[in-house]
Scaffold this motif. Sequence first.
Motif, PDB file in Angstrom:
ATOM      1  N   GLU A   1     -11.684 -57.098 -44.625  1.00 24.13           N
ATOM      2  CA  GLU A   1     -12.535 -56.562 -43.556  1.00 24.13           C
ATOM      3  C   GLU A   1     -11.858 -55.337 -42.942  1.00 24.13           C
ATOM      4  OE1 GLU A   1     -13.056 -59.185 -40.257  1.00 24.13           O
ATOM      5  OE2 GLU A   1     -14.470 -57.876 -39.231  1.00 24.13           O
ATOM      6  N   VAL A   2     -12.613 -54.272 -42.867  1.00 26.43           N
ATOM      7  CA  VAL A   2     -12.080 -53.039 -42.268  1.00 26.43           C
ATOM      8  C   VAL A   2     -12.185 -53.134 -40.750  1.00 26.43           C
ATOM      9  CG1 VAL A   2     -12.315 -50.545 -42.098  1.00 26.43           C
ATOM     10  CG2 VAL A   2     -12.743 -51.686 -44.283  1.00 26.43           C
ATOM     11  N   GLN A   3     -11.086 -52.837 -40.102  1.00 24.52           N
ATOM     12  CA  GLN A   3     -11.080 -52.843 -38.639  1.00 24.52           C
ATOM     13  C   GLN A   3     -10.401 -51.582 -38.120  1.00 24.52           C
ATOM     14  OE1 GLN A   3      -9.285 -56.600 -37.379  1.00 24.52           O
ATOM     15  NE2 GLN A   3     -11.332 -57.327 -36.821  1.00 24.52           N
ATOM     16  N   LEU A   4     -11.004 -50.978 -37.109  1.00 29.37           N
ATOM     17  CA  LEU A   4     -10.409 -49.867 -36.404  1.00 29.37           C
ATOM     18  C   LEU A   4     -10.280 -50.289 -34.945  1.00 29.37           C
ATOM     19  CD1 LEU A   4     -12.058 -48.561 -38.910  1.00 29.37           C
ATOM     20  CD2 LEU A   4     -11.771 -46.430 -37.646  1.00 29.37           C
ATOM     21  N   VAL A   5      -9.056 -50.351 -34.471  1.00 32.10           N
ATOM     22  CA  VAL A   5      -8.799 -50.797 -33.109  1.00 32.10           C
ATOM     23  C   VAL A   5      -8.226 -49.632 -32.315  1.00 32.10           C
ATOM     24  CG1 VAL A   5      -7.549 -52.408 -31.655  1.00 32.10           C
ATOM     25  CG2 VAL A   5      -8.413 -53.161 -33.882  1.00 32.10           C
ATOM     26  N   GLN A   6      -8.944 -49.273 -31.271  1.00 30.24           N
ATOM     27  CA  GLN A   6      -8.561 -48.126 -30.457  1.00 30.24           C
ATOM     28  C   GLN A   6      -7.772 -48.561 -29.235  1.00 30.24           C
ATOM     29  OE1 GLN A   6     -12.924 -46.219 -31.130  1.00 30.24           O
ATOM     30  NE2 GLN A   6     -11.645 -45.172 -29.622  1.00 30.24           N
ATOM     31  N   SER A   7      -6.908 -47.665 -28.789  1.00 32.99           N
ATOM     32  CA  SER A   7      -6.187 -47.864 -27.543  1.00 32.99           C
ATOM     33  C   SER A   7      -5.966 -46.497 -26.898  1.00 32.99           C
ATOM     34  CB  SER A   7      -4.866 -48.587 -27.769  1.00 32.99           C
ATOM     35  OG  SER A   7      -4.044 -47.861 -28.658  1.00 32.99           O
ATOM     36  N   GLY A   8      -5.618 -46.542 -25.650  1.00 34.38           N
ATOM     37  CA  GLY A   8      -5.450 -45.306 -24.889  1.00 34.38           C
ATOM     38  C   GLY A   8      -6.678 -45.049 -24.036  1.00 34.38           C
ATOM     39  N   GLY A   9      -6.820 -43.859 -23.588  1.00 33.11           N
ATOM     40  CA  GLY A   9      -7.928 -43.509 -22.715  1.00 33.11           C
ATOM     41  C   GLY A   9      -7.608 -43.850 -21.273  1.00 33.11           C
ATOM     42  N   GLY A  10      -8.594 -43.669 -20.423  1.00 38.91           N
ATOM     43  CA  GLY A  10      -8.410 -43.952 -19.009  1.00 38.91           C
ATOM     44  C   GLY A  10      -8.867 -42.806 -18.135  1.00 38.91           C
ATOM     45  N   LEU A  11      -8.342 -42.771 -16.933  1.00 38.01           N
ATOM     46  CA  LEU A  11      -8.723 -41.766 -15.938  1.00 38.01           C
ATOM     47  C   LEU A  11      -7.580 -40.780 -15.757  1.00 38.01           C
ATOM     48  CD1 LEU A  11     -10.559 -40.719 -13.616  1.00 38.01           C
ATOM     49  CD2 LEU A  11      -9.412 -42.391 -12.124  1.00 38.01           C
ATOM     50  N   VAL A  12      -7.909 -39.499 -15.762  1.00 41.32           N
ATOM     51  CA  VAL A  12      -6.898 -38.461 -15.601  1.00 41.32           C
ATOM     52  C   VAL A  12      -7.512 -37.297 -14.832  1.00 41.32           C
ATOM     53  CG1 VAL A  12      -7.461 -37.319 -17.791  1.00 41.32           C
ATOM     54  CG2 VAL A  12      -5.141 -37.129 -16.846  1.00 41.32           C
ATOM     55  N   GLN A  13      -6.694 -36.561 -14.135  1.00 44.31           N
ATOM     56  CA  GLN A  13      -7.181 -35.380 -13.422  1.00 44.31           C
ATOM     57  C   GLN A  13      -7.329 -34.203 -14.394  1.00 44.31           C
ATOM     58  OE1 GLN A  13      -4.447 -34.703 -10.149  1.00 44.31           O
ATOM     59  NE2 GLN A  13      -5.794 -35.818  -8.753  1.00 44.31           N
ATOM     60  N   ALA A  14      -8.183 -33.299 -14.029  1.00 45.50           N
ATOM     61  CA  ALA A  14      -8.366 -32.100 -14.846  1.00 45.50           C
ATOM     62  C   ALA A  14      -7.019 -31.394 -15.041  1.00 45.50           C
ATOM     63  CB  ALA A  14      -9.356 -31.156 -14.179  1.00 45.50           C
ATOM     64  N   GLY A  15      -6.803 -30.972 -16.271  1.00 45.21           N
ATOM     65  CA  GLY A  15      -5.534 -30.346 -16.618  1.00 45.21           C
ATOM     66  C   GLY A  15      -4.515 -31.313 -17.171  1.00 45.21           C
ATOM     67  N   GLY A  16      -4.790 -32.587 -17.054  1.00 41.00           N
ATOM     68  CA  GLY A  16      -3.885 -33.614 -17.531  1.00 41.00           C
ATOM     69  C   GLY A  16      -4.026 -33.888 -19.018  1.00 41.00           C
ATOM     70  N   SER A  17      -3.283 -34.893 -19.464  1.00 42.77           N
ATOM     71  CA  SER A  17      -3.242 -35.238 -20.890  1.00 42.77           C
ATOM     72  C   SER A  17      -3.424 -36.731 -21.103  1.00 42.77           C
ATOM     73  CB  SER A  17      -1.893 -34.820 -21.499  1.00 42.77           C
ATOM     74  OG  SER A  17      -1.680 -33.429 -21.408  1.00 42.77           O
ATOM     75  N   LEU A  18      -3.980 -37.061 -22.246  1.00 40.07           N
ATOM     76  CA  LEU A  18      -4.106 -38.443 -22.681  1.00 40.07           C
ATOM     77  C   LEU A  18      -3.926 -38.485 -24.187  1.00 40.07           C
ATOM     78  CD1 LEU A  18      -7.256 -39.784 -20.745  1.00 40.07           C
ATOM     79  CD2 LEU A  18      -4.897 -40.562 -20.451  1.00 40.07           C
ATOM     80  N   THR A  19      -3.494 -39.633 -24.679  1.00 38.52           N
ATOM     81  CA  THR A  19      -3.399 -39.839 -26.124  1.00 38.52           C
ATOM     82  C   THR A  19      -4.175 -41.083 -26.510  1.00 38.52           C
ATOM     83  OG1 THR A  19      -1.196 -38.835 -26.209  1.00 38.52           O
ATOM     84  CG2 THR A  19      -1.858 -40.188 -28.074  1.00 38.52           C
ATOM     85  N   LEU A  20      -5.056 -40.918 -27.467  1.00 37.55           N
ATOM     86  CA  LEU A  20      -5.814 -42.038 -28.019  1.00 37.55           C
ATOM     87  C   LEU A  20      -5.181 -42.439 -29.346  1.00 37.55           C
ATOM     88  CD1 LEU A  20      -9.488 -40.831 -27.433  1.00 37.55           C
ATOM     89  CD2 LEU A  20      -7.954 -42.038 -25.866  1.00 37.55           C
ATOM     90  N   SER A  21      -5.209 -43.739 -29.635  1.00 35.86           N
ATOM     91  CA  SER A  21      -4.714 -44.257 -30.899  1.00 35.86           C
ATOM     92  C   SER A  21      -5.815 -45.017 -31.614  1.00 35.86           C
ATOM     93  CB  SER A  21      -3.530 -45.197 -30.670  1.00 35.86           C
ATOM     94  OG  SER A  21      -2.469 -44.536 -30.025  1.00 35.86           O
ATOM     95  N   CYS A  22      -5.744 -44.993 -32.928  1.00 30.90           N
ATOM     96  CA  CYS A  22      -6.723 -45.708 -33.750  1.00 30.90           C
ATOM     97  C   CYS A  22      -5.956 -46.378 -34.876  1.00 30.90           C
ATOM     98  CB  CYS A  22      -7.754 -44.735 -34.286  1.00 30.90           C
ATOM     99  SG  CYS A  22      -9.008 -45.463 -35.372  1.00 30.90           S
ATOM    100  N   ALA A  23      -5.776 -47.690 -34.775  1.00 30.82           N
ATOM    101  CA  ALA A  23      -5.058 -48.451 -35.791  1.00 30.82           C
ATOM    102  C   ALA A  23      -6.054 -49.013 -36.790  1.00 30.82           C
ATOM    103  CB  ALA A  23      -4.263 -49.573 -35.134  1.00 30.82           C
ATOM    104  N   VAL A  24      -5.794 -48.743 -38.070  1.00 33.33           N
ATOM    105  CA  VAL A  24      -6.743 -49.091 -39.126  1.00 33.33           C
ATOM    106  C   VAL A  24      -6.166 -50.190 -40.013  1.00 33.33           C
ATOM    107  CG1 VAL A  24      -8.111 -48.177 -41.032  1.00 33.33           C
ATOM    108  CG2 VAL A  24      -7.549 -46.704 -39.084  1.00 33.33           C
TER     109      VAL A  24
END
Length: 122
Positions: A1-24
């Motif tokens: 079974e193929v699964q893609l599980v995401q993590s990261g995201g959230g709330l940030v102020q303009a100009g900020g940074s975030l990193t999303l992950s996708c584990a397959v």
Amino acid sequence: EVQLVQSGGGLVQAGGSLTLSCAVSGYTFNDGAIGWFRQAPGKEREGVSCISTSDGVTHYADSVKGRFTSSSDNAKNTVYLQMNSLKPEDTAIYYCAAALSIATSPGWYDYWGQGTQVTVSS
């Protein structure tokens, strides 16, 4: 079974940074492509970025070019989306998806992650 599980995201102020992950899992990770898409309320799903996991070729939407970077760690079967200089218009639910080859249209992607909310405040 193929699964893609995401993590990261959230709330940030303009100009900020975030990193999303996708584990397959359950997928030939190093011989395909992973795309990132986003969908804001009332808008259609749009392509953000995609990366070939075989040769690292990437493609970015004009709206994120120079600000977002997609990378893959084939040893961990994980793709990342580094998002810098975030803007309020980047607010959306972000999805990763797997395809046999690099493509910008969501129709080419067979498997999808669960989505993660990114909210950028002004």
